[in-house]
Each structure stands twice: as structure tokens, then as C-alpha cells.
Design a protein around this motif. Structure first.
Motif, PDB file in Angstrom:
ATOM      1  N   LEU A  16       0.826  -1.208   0.000  1.00 18.78           N
ATOM      2  CA  LEU A  16       0.000   0.000   0.000  1.00 18.78           C
ATOM      3  C   LEU A  16       0.861   1.259   0.000  1.00 18.78           C
ATOM      4  O   LEU A  16       0.554   2.222  -0.704  1.00 18.78           O
ATOM      5  N   ILE A  17       1.950   1.253   0.745  1.00 21.43           N
ATOM      6  CA  ILE A  17       2.872   2.400   0.736  1.00 21.43           C
ATOM      7  C   ILE A  17       3.439   2.600  -0.663  1.00 21.43           C
ATOM      8  O   ILE A  17       3.496   3.721  -1.175  1.00 21.43           O
ATOM      9  N   PHE A  18       3.854   1.521  -1.309  1.00 24.51           N
ATOM     10  CA  PHE A  18       4.386   1.615  -2.664  1.00 24.51           C
ATOM     11  C   PHE A  18       3.339   2.169  -3.629  1.00 24.51           C
ATOM     12  O   PHE A  18       3.633   3.038  -4.448  1.00 24.51           O
ATOM     13  N   LEU A  19       2.093   1.679  -3.526  1.00 29.42           N
ATOM     14  CA  LEU A  19       1.040   2.152  -4.417  1.00 29.42           C
ATOM     15  C   LEU A  19       0.731   3.627  -4.200  1.00 29.42           C
ATOM     16  O   LEU A  19       0.506   4.369  -5.164  1.00 29.42           O
ATOM     17  N   VAL A  20       0.717   4.066  -2.959  1.00 29.65           N
ATOM     18  CA  VAL A  20       0.462   5.481  -2.680  1.00 29.65           C
ATOM     19  C   VAL A  20       1.598   6.341  -3.217  1.00 29.65           C
ATOM     20  O   VAL A  20       1.366   7.421  -3.776  1.00 29.65           O
ATOM     21  N   LEU A  21       2.831   5.874  -3.094  1.00 32.42           N
ATOM     22  CA  LEU A  21       3.955   6.628  -3.647  1.00 32.42           C
ATOM     23  C   LEU A  21       3.877   6.728  -5.168  1.00 32.42           C
ATOM     24  O   LEU A  21       4.323   7.719  -5.751  1.00 32.42           O
ATOM     25  N   MET A  22       3.303   5.731  -5.802  1.00 28.31           N
ATOM     26  CA  MET A  22       3.134   5.786  -7.257  1.00 28.31           C
ATOM     27  C   MET A  22       2.147   6.874  -7.662  1.00 28.31           C
ATOM     28  O   MET A  22       2.178   7.342  -8.789  1.00 28.31           O
ATOM     29  N   HIS A  23       1.266   7.298  -6.752  1.00 31.60           N
ATOM     30  CA  HIS A  23       0.248   8.299  -7.050  1.00 31.60           C
ATOM     31  C   HIS A  23       0.745   9.732  -6.981  1.00 31.60           C
ATOM     32  O   HIS A  23       0.026  10.627  -7.363  1.00 31.60           O
TER      33      HIS A  23
END
Length: 77
Positions: A16-23
Motif C-alpha cells: 500500500l505504501i508503494f502504491l500510494v507513492l506511485m500516485h
């Protein structure tokens, strides 16, 4: 059983942290590095990739919430 849910929680958190950073904003952070915010790039058109990224982020956020509730309801004995 609690250990299993705890390990799943850690994995969900990291993803989830990785996905949020992608945003993060256009051409900033990890999203710019992978071409998510641009119209062209190695991952193709931005709109389809962003929609899929949104779906994955929402899915992992829901999984995080459900797993948190399960961990709260699990007795600690």
C-alpha cells in the motif's frame, strides 16, 4: 492464526505504501520514474495505467481495513 494475519498486515502495508507513492504528482516521485503521469512511457497511456493503479490502491486499502478489523477482534490468548 494471529501471526498469519500480522504477517499479511505487514505485506499489505508495504504494498500500500508503494502504491500510494506511485500516485504522487505528475512527473514527480516514483510515478514519474515509471511514466504513470505522462501520456506516453514504458507502461503505455497514462489514463488506463492510472485507473488500474487507483483500483489496486483501493483494493489494498480495503484489504488493510478488513485485516485490521480481524486483528482487533482476534483474542490475544
Amino acid at each position: 492464526m494471529e501471526l498469519l494475519f500480522s504477517l499479511v498486515q505487514v505485506v499489505i502495508c508495504v504494498v500500500l505504501i508503494f502504491l500510494v507513492l506511485m500516485h504522487s504528482g505528475k512527473d514527480a516521485g516514483l510515478s514519474g520514474a515509471f511514466g504513470v503521469g505522462t501520456g506516453s512511457g514504458p507502461l503505455g497511456g497514462g489514463s488506463l495505467v492510472e485507473r488500474n493503479l487507483n483500483r489496486w490502491t483501493i483494493g489494498f486499502a480495503v484489504a488493510f481495513a478488513i485485516n485490521t478489523i480481524i486483528l482487533i477482534k482476534t483474542p490475544f490468548w
